[in-house]
Write a protein that holds these residues in place. Structure first.
Motif, PDB file in Angstrom:
ATOM      1  N   VAL A   5       0.851  -1.181   0.000  1.00  0.00           N
ATOM      2  CA  VAL A   5       0.000   0.000   0.000  1.00  0.00           C
ATOM      3  C   VAL A   5       0.891   1.236   0.000  1.00  0.00           C
ATOM      4  CG1 VAL A   5      -0.215   0.084   2.520  1.00  0.00           C
ATOM      5  CG2 VAL A   5      -1.985   1.090   1.121  1.00  0.00           C
ATOM      6  N   LEU A   6       0.473   2.269  -0.731  1.00  0.00           N
ATOM      7  CA  LEU A   6       1.160   3.552  -0.756  1.00  0.00           C
ATOM      8  C   LEU A   6       0.108   4.625  -0.542  1.00  0.00           C
ATOM      9  CD1 LEU A   6       3.716   5.220  -1.216  1.00  0.00           C
ATOM     10  CD2 LEU A   6       3.190   5.175  -3.655  1.00  0.00           C
ATOM     11  N   LEU A   7       0.248   5.389   0.531  1.00  0.00           N
ATOM     12  CA  LEU A   7      -0.697   6.449   0.879  1.00  0.00           C
ATOM     13  C   LEU A   7       0.053   7.759   1.048  1.00  0.00           C
ATOM     14  CD1 LEU A   7      -2.666   4.555   3.673  1.00  0.00           C
ATOM     15  CD2 LEU A   7      -3.459   5.003   1.349  1.00  0.00           C
ATOM     16  N   ALA A   8      -0.540   8.839   0.584  1.00  0.00           N
ATOM     17  CA  ALA A   8       0.011  10.176   0.808  1.00  0.00           C
ATOM     18  C   ALA A   8      -1.090  11.020   1.421  1.00  0.00           C
ATOM     19  CB  ALA A   8       0.505  10.787  -0.491  1.00  0.00           C
ATOM     20  N   GLY A   9      -0.785  11.688   2.525  1.00  0.00           N
ATOM     21  CA  GLY A   9      -1.796  12.499   3.191  1.00  0.00           C
ATOM     22  C   GLY A   9      -1.200  13.300   4.328  1.00  0.00           C
ATOM     23  N   ASN A  10      -2.074  13.738   5.225  1.00  0.00           N
ATOM     24  CA  ASN A  10      -1.675  14.551   6.366  1.00  0.00           C
ATOM     25  C   ASN A  10      -1.815  13.752   7.653  1.00  0.00           C
ATOM     26  OD1 ASN A  10      -2.803  16.493   4.207  1.00  0.00           O
ATOM     27  ND2 ASN A  10      -1.600  17.792   5.564  1.00  0.00           N
ATOM     28  N   ILE A  11      -0.822  13.913   8.524  1.00  0.00           N
ATOM     29  CA  ILE A  11      -0.870  13.264   9.832  1.00  0.00           C
ATOM     30  C   ILE A  11      -1.958  13.941  10.660  1.00  0.00           C
ATOM     31  CG2 ILE A  11       0.402  12.847  11.970  1.00  0.00           C
ATOM     32  CD1 ILE A  11       2.929  12.598  10.283  1.00  0.00           C
ATOM     33  N   GLY A  12      -2.846  13.142  11.247  1.00  0.00           N
ATOM     34  CA  GLY A  12      -4.000  13.676  11.977  1.00  0.00           C
ATOM     35  C   GLY A  12      -3.789  13.864  13.459  1.00  0.00           C
ATOM     36  N   ASN A  13      -2.697  13.349  14.009  1.00  0.00           N
ATOM     37  CA  ASN A  13      -2.406  13.516  15.432  1.00  0.00           C
ATOM     38  C   ASN A  13      -0.894  13.422  15.621  1.00  0.00           C
ATOM     39  OD1 ASN A  13      -2.710  10.559  14.823  1.00  0.00           O
ATOM     40  ND2 ASN A  13      -2.006  10.367  16.935  1.00  0.00           N
ATOM     41  N   ASP A  14      -0.392  14.009  16.701  1.00  0.00           N
ATOM     42  CA  ASP A  14       1.025  13.833  16.984  1.00  0.00           C
ATOM     43  C   ASP A  14       1.266  12.349  17.235  1.00  0.00           C
ATOM     44  OD1 ASP A  14       1.755  16.504  16.749  1.00  0.00           O
ATOM     45  OD2 ASP A  14       1.330  16.923  18.858  1.00  0.00           O
ATOM     46  N   PRO A  15       2.300  11.761  16.633  1.00  0.00           N
ATOM     47  CA  PRO A  15       2.568  10.338  16.809  1.00  0.00           C
ATOM     48  C   PRO A  15       2.763   9.971  18.279  1.00  0.00           C
ATOM     49  CG  PRO A  15       3.834  11.195  14.978  1.00  0.00           C
ATOM     50  CD  PRO A  15       3.223  12.377  15.673  1.00  0.00           C
ATOM     51  N   GLU A  16       2.311   8.772  18.644  1.00  0.00           N
ATOM     52  CA  GLU A  16       2.425   8.268  20.014  1.00  0.00           C
ATOM     53  C   GLU A  16       3.279   7.011  19.992  1.00  0.00           C
ATOM     54  OE1 GLU A  16      -1.515   7.707  21.518  1.00  0.00           O
ATOM     55  OE2 GLU A  16      -2.086   9.777  21.102  1.00  0.00           O
ATOM     56  N   THR A  17       4.234   6.931  20.920  1.00  0.00           N
ATOM     57  CA  THR A  17       5.168   5.812  20.953  1.00  0.00           C
ATOM     58  C   THR A  17       5.034   5.030  22.245  1.00  0.00           C
ATOM     59  OG1 THR A  17       6.734   6.978  19.544  1.00  0.00           O
ATOM     60  CG2 THR A  17       7.618   5.183  20.851  1.00  0.00           C
ATOM     61  N   ALA A  18       5.149   3.712  22.117  1.00  0.00           N
ATOM     62  CA  ALA A  18       5.179   2.811  23.266  1.00  0.00           C
ATOM     63  C   ALA A  18       6.291   1.800  23.021  1.00  0.00           C
ATOM     64  CB  ALA A  18       3.840   2.103  23.428  1.00  0.00           C
ATOM     65  N   THR A  19       6.762   1.188  24.087  1.00  0.00           N
ATOM     66  CA  THR A  19       7.791   0.157  23.979  1.00  0.00           C
ATOM     67  C   THR A  19       7.249  -1.116  24.623  1.00  0.00           C
ATOM     68  OG1 THR A  19       9.504   1.846  24.101  1.00  0.00           O
ATOM     69  CG2 THR A  19      10.194  -0.424  24.490  1.00  0.00           C
ATOM     70  N   THR A  20       7.382  -2.234  23.918  1.00  0.00           N
ATOM     71  CA  THR A  20       6.912  -3.517  24.453  1.00  0.00           C
ATOM     72  C   THR A  20       7.873  -4.004  25.535  1.00  0.00           C
ATOM     73  OG1 THR A  20       8.141  -4.875  22.876  1.00  0.00           O
ATOM     74  CG2 THR A  20       5.931  -4.112  22.198  1.00  0.00           C
TER      75      THR A  20
END
Length: 133
Positions: A5-20
């Motif tokens: 899949v290839l998508l181009a668009g705008n990020i809708g929220n600040d990215p959120e990171t977690a660590t397993t």
């Protein structure tokens, strides 16, 4: 056959990171893509004369090094291109109802433009095509 899949668009929220527990870093964000609305094969225009848009939201998930890069450099409103694969999920919620969903597992994220910025007076500046790194 390949799942690409290839998508181009705008990020809708600040990215959120977690660590397993195993140390894998995972960064999630939502991506908005738009296309002109069509009825009977014709583009629908609004009162202002511009084409009306249909927007779709995609959940994007990045792992490890890509997760770190996205967390450091991406913000809400930024234009990006995401290359990856579609992953379907199935689970049972707390009420016993079977649920389904999909997400994009990203292999790469290209930075296309910064989000529009507002100065101290609230004026909006233009997007820039240059990413300074």
């Amino acid at each position: 056959m390949t799942n690409i899949v290839l998508l181009a668009g705008n990020i809708g929220n600040d990215p959120e990171t977690a660590t397993t527990r195993g140390g894998t870093r995972i960064t999630d964000f939502r991506l908005a893509t738009s296309r002109p609305r069509r009825v009977d094969g014709k583009v629908v225009k609004g009162e202002n004369g511009y084409a009306e848009q249909d927007t779709e939201w995609h959940r994007v998930k990045c792992f490890n090094g890509l997760a770190e890069t996205v967390q450091k450099h991406c913000v809400k409103g930024m234009k990006v291109a995401v290359r990856g694969r579609i992953h379907y999920t199935q689970w049972t919620d707390s009420e016993g109802v079977e649920r389904y969903g999909s997400e994009i597992i990203a292999d790469g994220v290209e930075f296309l433009a910064w989000p529009k910025q507002r100065d101290s007076a609230g004026n909006q500046s233009e997007d820039t095509d240059e990413i300074p790194f």
